[in-house]
Design a protein around this motif. Structure first.
Motif, short mmCIF file in Angstrom:
data_model
loop_
_atom_site.label_atom_id
_atom_site.label_comp_id
_atom_site.label_asym_id
_atom_site.label_seq_id
_atom_site.Cartn_x
_atom_site.Cartn_y
_atom_site.Cartn_z
N LYS A 75 -30.66 49.23 -36.60
CA LYS A 75 -31.08 47.95 -36.68
C LYS A 75 -32.38 47.80 -35.57
CE LYS A 75 -28.80 43.44 -35.93
NZ LYS A 75 -29.02 42.96 -37.33
N GLU A 76 -33.29 47.36 -36.24
CA GLU A 76 -34.59 47.09 -35.37
C GLU A 76 -34.35 45.68 -34.70
OE1 GLU A 76 -37.91 47.77 -37.70
OE2 GLU A 76 -37.71 50.01 -38.02
N SER A 77 -35.01 45.50 -33.70
CA SER A 77 -35.21 44.18 -33.16
C SER A 77 -35.80 43.34 -34.07
CB SER A 77 -35.87 44.20 -31.77
OG SER A 77 -35.28 45.08 -30.90
N ASN A 128 -28.46 50.80 -32.84
CA ASN A 128 -29.62 49.86 -32.39
C ASN A 128 -30.79 50.80 -32.20
OD1 ASN A 128 -29.47 50.70 -29.68
ND2 ASN A 128 -27.51 49.54 -29.47
N GLU A 129 -31.96 49.82 -32.00
CA GLU A 129 -33.12 50.21 -31.72
C GLU A 129 -33.22 51.22 -30.51
OE1 GLU A 129 -37.73 48.85 -32.71
OE2 GLU A 129 -36.33 47.41 -32.03
N TYR A 132 -31.74 54.52 -30.92
CA TYR A 132 -32.36 55.32 -32.09
C TYR A 132 -33.57 55.99 -31.23
CZ TYR A 132 -35.03 57.03 -36.04
OH TYR A 132 -35.71 57.94 -36.81
N LYS A 133 -34.04 55.29 -30.32
CA LYS A 133 -35.44 55.82 -29.53
C LYS A 133 -34.91 56.96 -28.64
CE LYS A 133 -38.19 51.72 -29.62
NZ LYS A 133 -38.92 50.61 -28.79
#
Length: 243
Positions: A75-77, A128-129, A132-133
Motif C-alpha cells: 500500500k503506497e502512500s 505499508n510502504e 516494504y522498504k
C-alpha cells in the motif's frame, strides 16, 4: 497427511494436521495452552502481529520472490492530496469554480485508486510502504555478505515434511527454510543478533527443538542423517549480520 515431503504454502502447512515445534512450545507452557490452540473447536486464530507479517514477507521476498506478489500487496502512500478550497471572497467566482472543479477531479481520481487497490488486495496481505522498504533493505544487506549468499542459493526452500514419530505414533511436521544436501539453514528475523540475545531467542522460541524435529523428519522420511544446522539471523532494522 501421509508421511512425505510436500510443496505447499505456509498457510496450508500451518492449517494441516500434525505436531509442530510451535505446538510443542504451547504444550511446554501447559497442556491447557496446547488444548486451547490446537484442539479447542472454538479457537479463533489471532490476527498476525506486524512483526510476524514482516518476518513472513521477508522470508518470501528472499527465498521465494516469484510468490511475493501472489501473497502480498504494498500500500503506497497516496500522492493525491485534497487541499482546502480558497475562499470565494478572496479569489472571485471564476477562480473559485475552477479550483472547485480541480478538487472534484482529484477526489474522483483518489477514490478510483483506493477502490482499485481494495480490489487488488483481495486475499492478499497488505504491507505499508515503509515496511516494504525495510524488507528490501534487509534483503539487500543479507545478500551483501558472500557467505550468506552461498548459504541461501542453490537449495530447496520452504518444503513441508510430515512423518510418524515411532515412539508415540503421532503425525509430526517440520518446514526447513533452506535445505541443502549436507546442511539446513534457518532464516530468522530478530531484534538483536548479538550472541547472548540470540541465544536467549533460541531458547525462548524453541528454535533448537525445530532443528531436532527437522532432523527426525529427514531421518524417518528420507533416511537422511542430517547433523549440520545453521542459523542465519537478520535484524529487523536491516543492519548486516553474522551467520
Amino acid at each position: 497427511m501421509q508421511p512425505g515431503v510436500y510443496t505447499i504454502s505456509n498457510e496450508e502447512y500451518h492449517a494441516s494436521p500434525g505436531i509442530s515445534r510451535s505446538a510443542i512450545m504451547d504444550f511446554r507452557k501447559t497442556p491447557a495452552h496446547y488444548w486451547h490452540k490446537h484442539v479447542n473447536p472454538n479457537y479463533v486464530k489471532p490476527t498476525p502481529t506486524p512483526a510476524m507479517v514482516l518476518g513472513d514477507a521477508f522470508h518470501v521476498s528472499l527465498l521465494e520472490p516469484d510468490k511475493f506478489e501472489e501473497k502480498f500487496i504494498v500500500k503506497e502512500s497516496n500522492k493525491i492530496v485534497l487541499g482546502k478550497l480558497p475562499l470565494l471572497r478572496d479569489v472571485g467566482r471564476d477562480a473559485y469554480e475552477e479550483a472547485k472543479q480541480k478538487q472534484e477531479a482529484l477526489r474522483v481520481e483518489k477514490e478510483k485508486l483506493e477502490k482499485q487497490f481494495e480490489e487488488n488486495s483481495i486475499d492478499k496481505i497488505v504491507i505499508n510502504e515503509d515496511d516494504y522498504k525495510k524488507i528490501l533493505m534487509m534483503k539487500h544487506e543479507i545478500l551483501l555478505n558472500p557467505t550468506n549468499k552461498e548459504l541461501i542459493q542453490d537449495a530447496q526452500y520452504e518444503k513441508s515434511i510430515f512423518w510418524i514419530d515411532p515412539d508415540t505414533q503421532l503425525l509430526c511436521k517440520a518446514r526447513p527454510d533452506i535445505w541443502h544436501n549436507k546442511f539446513i539453514v534457518d532464516l530468522k528475523t530478530t531484534v538483536s543478533a548479538a550472541e547472548n540475545d540470540f541465544q536467549r531467542s533460541i531458547y525462548n522460541y524453541g528454535y533448537h527443538i525445530q532443528f531436532g524435529m527437522i532432523q527426525e523428519a529427514l531421518k524417518h522420511v528420507l533416511n537422511i542423517e542430517m547433523k549440520n544446522f545453521l542459523f542465519l539471523p537478520q535484524t529487523s532494522d536491516g543492519i548486516k549480520v553474522e551467520s
